[in-house]
Design a protein around this motif. Structure first.
Motif, PDB file in Angstrom:
ATOM      1  N   LYS A 214       0.806  -1.222   0.000  1.00 48.99           N
ATOM      2  CA  LYS A 214       0.000   0.000   0.000  1.00 48.99           C
ATOM      3  C   LYS A 214       0.841   1.275   0.000  1.00 48.99           C
ATOM      4  O   LYS A 214       0.292   2.378  -0.038  1.00 48.99           O
ATOM      5  CB  LYS A 214      -0.946  -0.007   1.206  1.00 48.99           C
ATOM      6  N   MET A 215       2.163   1.134   0.018  1.00 48.69           N
ATOM      7  CA  MET A 215       3.011   2.313  -0.142  1.00 48.69           C
ATOM      8  C   MET A 215       2.942   2.843  -1.573  1.00 48.69           C
ATOM      9  O   MET A 215       3.400   3.948  -1.850  1.00 48.69           O
ATOM     10  CB  MET A 215       4.467   1.972   0.202  1.00 48.69           C
ATOM     11  N   PHE A 216       2.345   2.062  -2.483  1.00 48.58           N
ATOM     12  CA  PHE A 216       2.322   2.411  -3.904  1.00 48.58           C
ATOM     13  C   PHE A 216       0.905   2.735  -4.371  1.00 48.58           C
ATOM     14  O   PHE A 216      -0.031   1.987  -4.107  1.00 48.58           O
ATOM     15  CB  PHE A 216       2.904   1.264  -4.729  1.00 48.58           C
ATOM     16  N   LYS A 217       0.785   3.860  -5.067  1.00 49.25           N
ATOM     17  CA  LYS A 217      -0.519   4.259  -5.612  1.00 49.25           C
ATOM     18  C   LYS A 217      -0.982   3.288  -6.685  1.00 49.25           C
ATOM     19  O   LYS A 217      -2.157   2.947  -6.772  1.00 49.25           O
ATOM     20  CB  LYS A 217      -0.430   5.656  -6.233  1.00 49.25           C
ATOM     21  N   ARG A 218      -0.033   2.897  -7.526  1.00 48.29           N
ATOM     22  CA  ARG A 218      -0.340   2.001  -8.646  1.00 48.29           C
ATOM     23  C   ARG A 218       0.789   0.991  -8.796  1.00 48.29           C
ATOM     24  O   ARG A 218       1.965   1.322  -8.596  1.00 48.29           O
ATOM     25  CB  ARG A 218      -0.504   2.794  -9.955  1.00 48.29           C
ATOM     26  N   ILE A 219       0.416  -0.229  -9.172  1.00 44.70           N
ATOM     27  CA  ILE A 219       1.379  -1.304  -9.398  1.00 44.70           C
ATOM     28  C   ILE A 219       1.053  -1.949 -10.748  1.00 44.70           C
ATOM     29  O   ILE A 219      -0.115  -2.238 -11.028  1.00 44.70           O
ATOM     30  CB  ILE A 219       1.312  -2.371  -8.288  1.00 44.70           C
ATOM     31  N   GLN A 220       2.074  -2.165 -11.571  1.00 47.02           N
ATOM     32  CA  GLN A 220       1.881  -2.853 -12.841  1.00 47.02           C
ATOM     33  C   GLN A 220       2.879  -4.001 -12.928  1.00 47.02           C
ATOM     34  O   GLN A 220       4.087  -3.802 -12.792  1.00 47.02           O
ATOM     35  CB  GLN A 220       2.047  -1.912 -14.030  1.00 47.02           C
ATOM     36  N   ILE A 221       2.364  -5.213 -13.170  1.00 46.83           N
ATOM     37  CA  ILE A 221       3.169  -6.426 -13.132  1.00 46.83           C
ATOM     38  C   ILE A 221       3.051  -7.153 -14.458  1.00 46.83           C
ATOM     39  O   ILE A 221       1.942  -7.455 -14.917  1.00 46.83           O
ATOM     40  CB  ILE A 221       2.698  -7.354 -11.991  1.00 46.83           C
ATOM     41  N   LEU A 222       4.186  -7.437 -15.082  1.00 37.98           N
ATOM     42  CA  LEU A 222       4.213  -8.231 -16.308  1.00 37.98           C
ATOM     43  C   LEU A 222       4.292  -9.700 -15.903  1.00 37.98           C
ATOM     44  O   LEU A 222       5.262 -10.142 -15.312  1.00 37.98           O
ATOM     45  CB  LEU A 222       5.425  -7.850 -17.169  1.00 37.98           C
ATOM     46  N   TYR A 223       3.245 -10.463 -16.220  1.00 36.39           N
ATOM     47  CA  TYR A 223       3.171 -11.859 -15.786  1.00 36.39           C
ATOM     48  C   TYR A 223       3.230 -12.798 -16.984  1.00 36.39           C
ATOM     49  O   TYR A 223       3.002 -12.416 -18.128  1.00 36.39           O
ATOM     50  CB  TYR A 223       1.872 -12.113 -15.011  1.00 36.39           C
ATOM     51  N   GLU A 224       3.532 -14.061 -16.687  1.00 32.69           N
ATOM     52  CA  GLU A 224       3.474 -15.131 -17.679  1.00 32.69           C
ATOM     53  C   GLU A 224       2.711 -16.295 -17.073  1.00 32.69           C
ATOM     54  O   GLU A 224       3.000 -16.701 -15.947  1.00 32.69           O
ATOM     55  CB  GLU A 224       4.876 -15.572 -18.084  1.00 32.69           C
ATOM     56  N   GLY A 225       1.743 -16.823 -17.812  1.00 38.09           N
ATOM     57  CA  GLY A 225       0.902 -17.885 -17.270  1.00 38.09           C
ATOM     58  C   GLY A 225      -0.406 -17.317 -16.755  1.00 38.09           C
ATOM     59  O   GLY A 225      -0.974 -16.401 -17.334  1.00 38.09           O
ATOM     60  N   SER A 226      -0.878 -17.829 -15.626  1.00 37.01           N
ATOM     61  CA  SER A 226      -2.134 -17.355 -15.047  1.00 37.01           C
ATOM     62  C   SER A 226      -1.890 -16.159 -14.125  1.00 37.01           C
ATOM     63  O   SER A 226      -0.977 -16.181 -13.295  1.00 37.01           O
ATOM     64  CB  SER A 226      -2.805 -18.464 -14.242  1.00 37.01           C
ATOM     65  N   PRO A 227      -2.720 -15.112 -14.241  1.00 36.30           N
ATOM     66  CA  PRO A 227      -2.571 -13.948 -13.360  1.00 36.30           C
ATOM     67  C   PRO A 227      -3.370 -14.070 -12.067  1.00 36.30           C
ATOM     68  O   PRO A 227      -3.364 -13.145 -11.250  1.00 36.30           O
ATOM     69  CB  PRO A 227      -3.135 -12.817 -14.217  1.00 36.30           C
ATOM     70  N   ASP A 228      -4.045 -15.195 -11.870  1.00 34.30           N
ATOM     71  CA  ASP A 228      -5.021 -15.289 -10.777  1.00 34.30           C
ATOM     72  C   ASP A 228      -4.401 -15.058  -9.398  1.00 34.30           C
ATOM     73  O   ASP A 228      -4.966 -14.337  -8.566  1.00 34.30           O
ATOM     74  CB  ASP A 228      -5.720 -16.651 -10.806  1.00 34.30           C
ATOM     75  N   GLU A 229      -3.246 -15.676  -9.135  1.00 35.13           N
ATOM     76  CA  GLU A 229      -2.638 -15.534  -7.815  1.00 35.13           C
ATOM     77  C   GLU A 229      -2.255 -14.077  -7.549  1.00 35.13           C
ATOM     78  O   GLU A 229      -2.468 -13.554  -6.446  1.00 35.13           O
ATOM     79  CB  GLU A 229      -1.409 -16.432  -7.696  1.00 35.13           C
ATOM     80  N   ILE A 230      -1.711 -13.418  -8.561  1.00 31.12           N
ATOM     81  CA  ILE A 230      -1.327 -12.005  -8.411  1.00 31.12           C
ATOM     82  C   ILE A 230      -2.575 -11.153  -8.174  1.00 31.12           C
ATOM     83  O   ILE A 230      -2.606 -10.304  -7.270  1.00 31.12           O
ATOM     84  CB  ILE A 230      -0.597 -11.513  -9.670  1.00 31.12           C
TER      85      ILE A 230
END
Length: 262
Positions: A214-230
């Motif tokens: 929560k220290m971050f206003k926005r987070i962007q993550i490049l994933y491979e496979g299923s994004p469900d856990e993220i």
């Protein structure tokens, strides 16, 4: 890619596509190109290939200009213009997301103007350089150890050392690992946005506590496979989460972005 598909790609980009394809096949580093827009130059293999992808994917636009410089002959390096910046990047034969970053603006979600950015998984420097040219205050670049030297060289080549701080510590690779709280405290940041790339980095990110996230206003993550856990982890921490597809036709269809905002 089939021969027919290759011909179609290079024919879209180059009037002399037969010569271009032959030069690429024989690994010729100084390639004479005559683009379909009427401009001609001598480019190296990396720039010749990337421009064909740029045209094929409709990503060549007013922001991204491959023709600012007359030549691009240094093996593994490329000169180009993005917005107001005339840039030079090397190690373009290594892992990077150049067209997704500069052509498709895949990190536009982070809205980095006037923000501090922590960039975990900076590779050869495409994303931190992109962030600075989109008016980020400061970028803390946290590369994997093997990318420290090429990333540092690209930052220095573009005179961005005061705006992109490349750190020796890693996020998830060994004894010099740092946490998100470590980074925020060390650089005295009270607010930031976060970009994450790399399976090991994502795994560590998911183990961070809610207060750290929560220290971050926005987070962007490049994933491979299923994004469900993220997606589930960030939603549990209180973020509003959406998914974003990749822009390039040729990338792995199982990759994409998780975009989270408080």
């Amino acid at each position: 890619m089939s021969l027919t598909e290759s011909i179609r790609r290079y024919k879209m980009a180059y009037k002399n596509y037969r010569h271009v394809m032959l030069d690429l096949a024989t690994k010729k580093e100084h390639i004479k190109i005559i683009a379909q827009n009427g401009k001609d130059s001598f480019w190296n293999m990396q720039k010749t290939y990337l421009y064909s992808l740029c045209v094929e994917n409709g990503l060549c636009n007013s922001n991204l200009d491959f023709f600012t410089f007359e030549n691009s002959l240094v093996p593994g390096c490329m000169n180009f213009k993005y917005k107001s910046g005339q840039l030079f990047m090397c190690n373009m034969d290594q892992n990077h997301n150049f067209l997704g970053t500069f052509g498709a603006n895949e990190y536009a979600f982070l809205h980095v103007a006037d923000e501090n950015v922590i960039d975990i998984g900076s590779k050869v420097g495409d994303s931190p350089i992109y962030f600075t040219l989109n008016e980020a205050k400061i970028v803390i670049a946290v590369p994997e150890e093997s990318f420290y030297d090429p990333l540092s060289k690209n930052v220095k080549a573009n005179d961005l050392e005061k705006r992109v701080l490349v750190i020796r510590s890693t996020y998830c690779n060994g004894k010099n690992d740092v946490s998100l709280k470590d980074l925020m405290a060390k650089y005295k940041l009270d607010s930031a946005v976060l970009k994450v790339d790399g399976a090991a980095s994502i795994k560590k990110l998911l183990s961070e506590d809610d207060d750290s996230l929560k220290m971050f206003k926005r987070i962007q993550i490049l994933y491979e496979g299923s994004p469900d856990e993220i997606k589930n982890r960030l939603e549990a921490a209180g973020f509003k989460v959406s998914l974003q597809k990749r822009a390039l036709k040729s990338v792995n269809p199982d990759t994409g972005f998780v975009c989270a905002e408080l």
